[in-house]
Design a protein around this motif. Sequence first.
Motif, PDB file in Angstrom:
ATOM      1  N   ARG A  20       0.848  -1.192   0.000  1.00 17.18           N
ATOM      2  CA  ARG A  20       0.000   0.000   0.000  1.00 17.18           C
ATOM      3  C   ARG A  20       0.888   1.248   0.000  1.00 17.18           C
ATOM      4  N   LEU A  21       0.618   2.137  -0.924  1.00 16.80           N
ATOM      5  CA  LEU A  21       1.398   3.382  -1.041  1.00 16.80           C
ATOM      6  C   LEU A  21       0.487   4.531  -0.640  1.00 16.80           C
ATOM      7  N   ASP A  22       0.876   5.242   0.421  1.00 18.28           N
ATOM      8  CA  ASP A  22       0.073   6.369   0.913  1.00 18.28           C
ATOM      9  C   ASP A  22       0.786   7.687   0.662  1.00 18.28           C
ATOM     10  N   VAL A  23       0.076   8.602   0.021  1.00 19.93           N
ATOM     11  CA  VAL A  23       0.587   9.954  -0.192  1.00 19.93           C
ATOM     12  C   VAL A  23      -0.297  10.872   0.641  1.00 19.93           C
ATOM     13  N   SER A  24       0.321  11.517   1.663  1.00 19.63           N
ATOM     14  CA  SER A  24      -0.501  12.285   2.621  1.00 19.63           C
ATOM     15  C   SER A  24      -0.081  13.750   2.635  1.00 19.63           C
ATOM     16  N   ASN A  25      -0.997  14.601   2.230  1.00 22.10           N
ATOM     17  CA  ASN A  25      -0.808  16.068   2.297  1.00 22.10           C
ATOM     18  C   ASN A  25       0.522  16.521   1.685  1.00 22.10           C
ATOM     19  N   VAL A  26       0.883  15.911   0.595  1.00 20.27           N
ATOM     20  CA  VAL A  26       2.173  16.236  -0.033  1.00 20.27           C
ATOM     21  C   VAL A  26       2.105  17.580  -0.749  1.00 20.27           C
ATOM     22  N   ALA A  66       8.192  13.282  -6.749  1.00 20.90           N
ATOM     23  CA  ALA A  66       7.958  13.424  -5.304  1.00 20.90           C
ATOM     24  C   ALA A  66       7.651  12.061  -4.678  1.00 20.90           C
ATOM     25  N   ILE A  67       6.781  11.279  -5.325  1.00 18.11           N
ATOM     26  CA  ILE A  67       6.383   9.986  -4.753  1.00 18.11           C
ATOM     27  C   ILE A  67       7.561   9.017  -4.739  1.00 18.11           C
ATOM     28  N   SER A  68       8.409   9.084  -5.766  1.00 21.80           N
ATOM     29  CA  SER A  68       9.510   8.116  -5.883  1.00 21.80           C
ATOM     30  C   SER A  68      10.663   8.403  -4.930  1.00 21.80           C
ATOM     31  N   GLY A  69      10.727   9.623  -4.366  1.00 15.54           N
ATOM     32  CA  GLY A  69      11.842   9.971  -3.480  1.00 15.54           C
ATOM     33  C   GLY A  69      12.960  10.694  -4.178  1.00 15.54           C
ATOM     34  N   LEU A  70      12.811  10.988  -5.466  1.00 14.29           N
ATOM     35  CA  LEU A  70      13.857  11.704  -6.206  1.00 14.29           C
ATOM     36  C   LEU A  70      13.844  13.197  -5.894  1.00 14.29           C
ATOM     37  N   MET A  71      12.803  13.618  -5.178  1.00 16.59           N
ATOM     38  CA  MET A  71      12.677  15.037  -4.850  1.00 16.59           C
ATOM     39  C   MET A  71      12.177  15.132  -3.415  1.00 16.59           C
ATOM     40  N   ARG A  72      12.745  16.068  -2.625  1.00 16.61           N
ATOM     41  CA  ARG A  72      12.269  16.228  -1.251  1.00 16.61           C
ATOM     42  C   ARG A  72      10.950  16.971  -1.263  1.00 16.61           C
ATOM     43  N   LEU A  73      10.181  16.782  -0.176  1.00 16.68           N
ATOM     44  CA  LEU A  73       8.872  17.417  -0.084  1.00 16.68           C
ATOM     45  C   LEU A  73       8.959  18.658   0.795  1.00 16.68           C
ATOM     46  N   THR A  74       8.163  19.656   0.473  1.00 15.70           N
ATOM     47  CA  THR A  74       8.082  20.833   1.340  1.00 15.70           C
ATOM     48  C   THR A  74       7.314  20.462   2.610  1.00 15.70           C
ATOM     49  N   SER A  75       6.248  19.684   2.424  1.00 16.72           N
ATOM     50  CA  SER A  75       5.522  19.162   3.591  1.00 16.72           C
ATOM     51  C   SER A  75       4.766  17.905   3.173  1.00 16.72           C
ATOM     52  N   GLY A  76       4.273  17.183   4.166  1.00 20.51           N
ATOM     53  CA  GLY A  76       3.542  15.945   3.890  1.00 20.51           C
ATOM     54  C   GLY A  76       4.476  14.758   3.882  1.00 20.51           C
ATOM     55  N   GLN A  77       3.922  13.576   3.607  1.00 19.32           N
ATOM     56  CA  GLN A  77       4.774  12.406   3.554  1.00 19.32           C
ATOM     57  C   GLN A  77       4.249  11.355   2.598  1.00 19.32           C
ATOM     58  N   VAL A  78       5.186  10.505   2.163  1.00 18.84           N
ATOM     59  CA  VAL A  78       4.870   9.354   1.324  1.00 18.84           C
ATOM     60  C   VAL A  78       5.328   8.133   2.110  1.00 18.84           C
ATOM     61  N   SER A  79       4.462   7.114   2.186  1.00 16.15           N
ATOM     62  CA  SER A  79       4.868   5.910   2.931  1.00 16.15           C
ATOM     63  C   SER A  79       4.447   4.661   2.165  1.00 16.15           C
ATOM     64  N   ASP A 126       3.660   0.732   3.013  1.00 15.43           N
ATOM     65  CA  ASP A 126       3.435  -0.236   4.097  1.00 15.43           C
ATOM     66  C   ASP A 126       3.976   0.283   5.427  1.00 15.43           C
ATOM     67  N   GLY A 127       3.719   1.556   5.700  1.00 17.58           N
ATOM     68  CA  GLY A 127       4.124   2.147   6.970  1.00 17.58           C
ATOM     69  C   GLY A 127       5.526   2.737   7.001  1.00 17.58           C
ATOM     70  N   GLN A 128       6.363   2.418   6.044  1.00 18.92           N
ATOM     71  CA  GLN A 128       7.723   2.982   6.018  1.00 18.92           C
ATOM     72  C   GLN A 128       7.685   4.340   5.335  1.00 18.92           C
ATOM     73  N   VAL A 129       8.178   5.348   6.047  1.00 20.12           N
ATOM     74  CA  VAL A 129       8.060   6.725   5.557  1.00 20.12           C
ATOM     75  C   VAL A 129       9.280   7.111   4.724  1.00 20.12           C
ATOM     76  N   LEU A 130       9.002   7.695   3.560  1.00 23.60           N
ATOM     77  CA  LEU A 130      10.056   8.156   2.656  1.00 23.60           C
ATOM     78  C   LEU A 130      10.811   9.322   3.276  1.00 23.60           C
ATOM     79  N   HIS A 131      12.140   9.336   3.099  1.00 24.86           N
ATOM     80  CA  HIS A 131      13.046  10.360   3.630  1.00 24.86           C
ATOM     81  C   HIS A 131      13.180  10.273   5.141  1.00 24.86           C
ATOM     82  N   LYS A 132      12.583   9.236   5.736  1.00 23.17           N
ATOM     83  CA  LYS A 132      12.750   9.046   7.179  1.00 23.17           C
ATOM     84  C   LYS A 132      13.224   7.608   7.417  1.00 23.17           C
ATOM     85  N   ASP A 133      12.404   6.629   7.011  1.00 25.03           N
ATOM     86  CA  ASP A 133      12.800   5.228   7.156  1.00 25.03           C
ATOM     87  C   ASP A 133      13.522   4.729   5.903  1.00 25.03           C
ATOM     88  N   ILE A 134      13.137   5.263   4.775  1.00 24.76           N
ATOM     89  CA  ILE A 134      13.725   4.860   3.484  1.00 24.76           C
ATOM     90  C   ILE A 134      14.012   6.107   2.648  1.00 24.76           C
TER      91      ILE A 134
END
Lengths: 253, 215
Positions: free
Chosen positions: B2-8, B47-60, B62-70
């Motif tokens: 599951r891929l979640d894009v939240s308030n990106v 943004a979703i793939s992680g090739l670009m940092r986000l100003t706010s929000g997060q992409v995860s 299966d619970g693993q958060v981009l730019h934090k856990d991966i």
Amino acid sequence: MRYYLRFMLVAAGCGAFAMIYYIFPDKTISSAQLIDILAMVNVMDEPTYLNHITFLYAPMLFFEIFFGMYIYRHFCTANYYFFSRKNNRVKWFLCECVKLYGYALIYILSTILGAGIFAMCSKLVYYDALMWRECLYYVLIYASHLVAVTLLINVIAILTNSTVAFTIVELAVMTQIAVYSMSSKLFGGETGEFKALKYNPFAYLVFWVQQEYNRYVQGIVIYLVLVILVAMVGCIVVSRHDFIQSNNETEGF
Amino acid sequence: MRLDVSNVTKKIKGKMILDNINLELVSGRIYGFVGENGSGKTMLFRAISGLMRLTSGQVSVDGQVLHKDISVLPGLGIIIENAGLYPELTGLDNLRQLAKINKKIDDEQIKEAIIRVGLDPDDKRTFRKYSLGMKQRIIIAQAIMEKPDILMLDEPTNALDENAVNIVRDIIDEERKRGALVLIASHNKEDIKLLCDEIYRVKDGKVIKQEGDIA
């Protein structure tokens, strides 16, 4: 790897050329003096020695050109497909820094090898045990200088592009060389001259200065510190880089 | 998966590029993204793939958060419009260079991917000598060769002839059946209509679910 190792032939050629210029056909030197020649031991801080600096620094410039895009090339062309697979960019960058250091060491040793082989074949060199100490200092100082400068070119190129990076860094190096060559004229007296040399990174490459003031260890430390600083900045640049342009150089196919 | 894009949200030099994007995407489905040029489709993929940092929000994932856990999405295969490969290498050598990074597949599997897109793995021409259509095909091959869990395709049928378009559509459908989560951004309405389970419209950096037929 094979692509980069070819440049070691250039280093060996430069070493041999230095021997042709300075000792061929009839000047006999010790093996320690051979390394001192490569390390600019005959180059004093006066403008009349600029041609010697140009000749002896040229191999370093070649390395900077060959490896100036060693890390940066991954930020051109296939950058999306390369970095979409790299989970840890900082670890990758540090591994590349270590490999670059390896290439720099091999390059400097190739210069010595080329010079040594030419001098031995011409029967113009004899063994001197001091050679090992001179070799150690030469390899460590020059390899660290090469890595610091080349890494800086790569890091600035990631932020801008290769043209800007080469211009900024080589301008800085040329300025240091110019200031060095004017040190005895610009900074009157022994104290002034010493200070000018002490604060000029280029001066640590010149073994005339090292022998005069016995600052070999300081030279190694200064360049190692520079390498670490540039690597740290590089880690930040690489980890925070946004892949918005597909190619920093041409922005596309 | 599951891929979640939240308030990106992504801003560049004060300009809003992506505006409060929310998506919930699951494996085994194909999601289409349509929109005008400059609407933000490619930026969304970056943004979703992680090739670009986000100003706010997060992409995860299966619970693993981009730019934090991966740092990047695991098991990602991606095509970005107008992005190339190493021009001095052949198609096969390009894919070998990329496959060396994660070491998940061998030479045989790389060649299989090249054949699957209708190219010859033994072609000695370098990437710079390829036609546009061949370049697009080899780029698709690099995206699918490692059997990705998430496949992001930005304009996958650009520069392709009719035969190649059919091949690519079959590949996308096979990837969905294999269980991959597929995202396609395209101007080609036929691709979107034929392949996608859900369609989103991207406009001025916002993403809205498209109900009914796309105009």
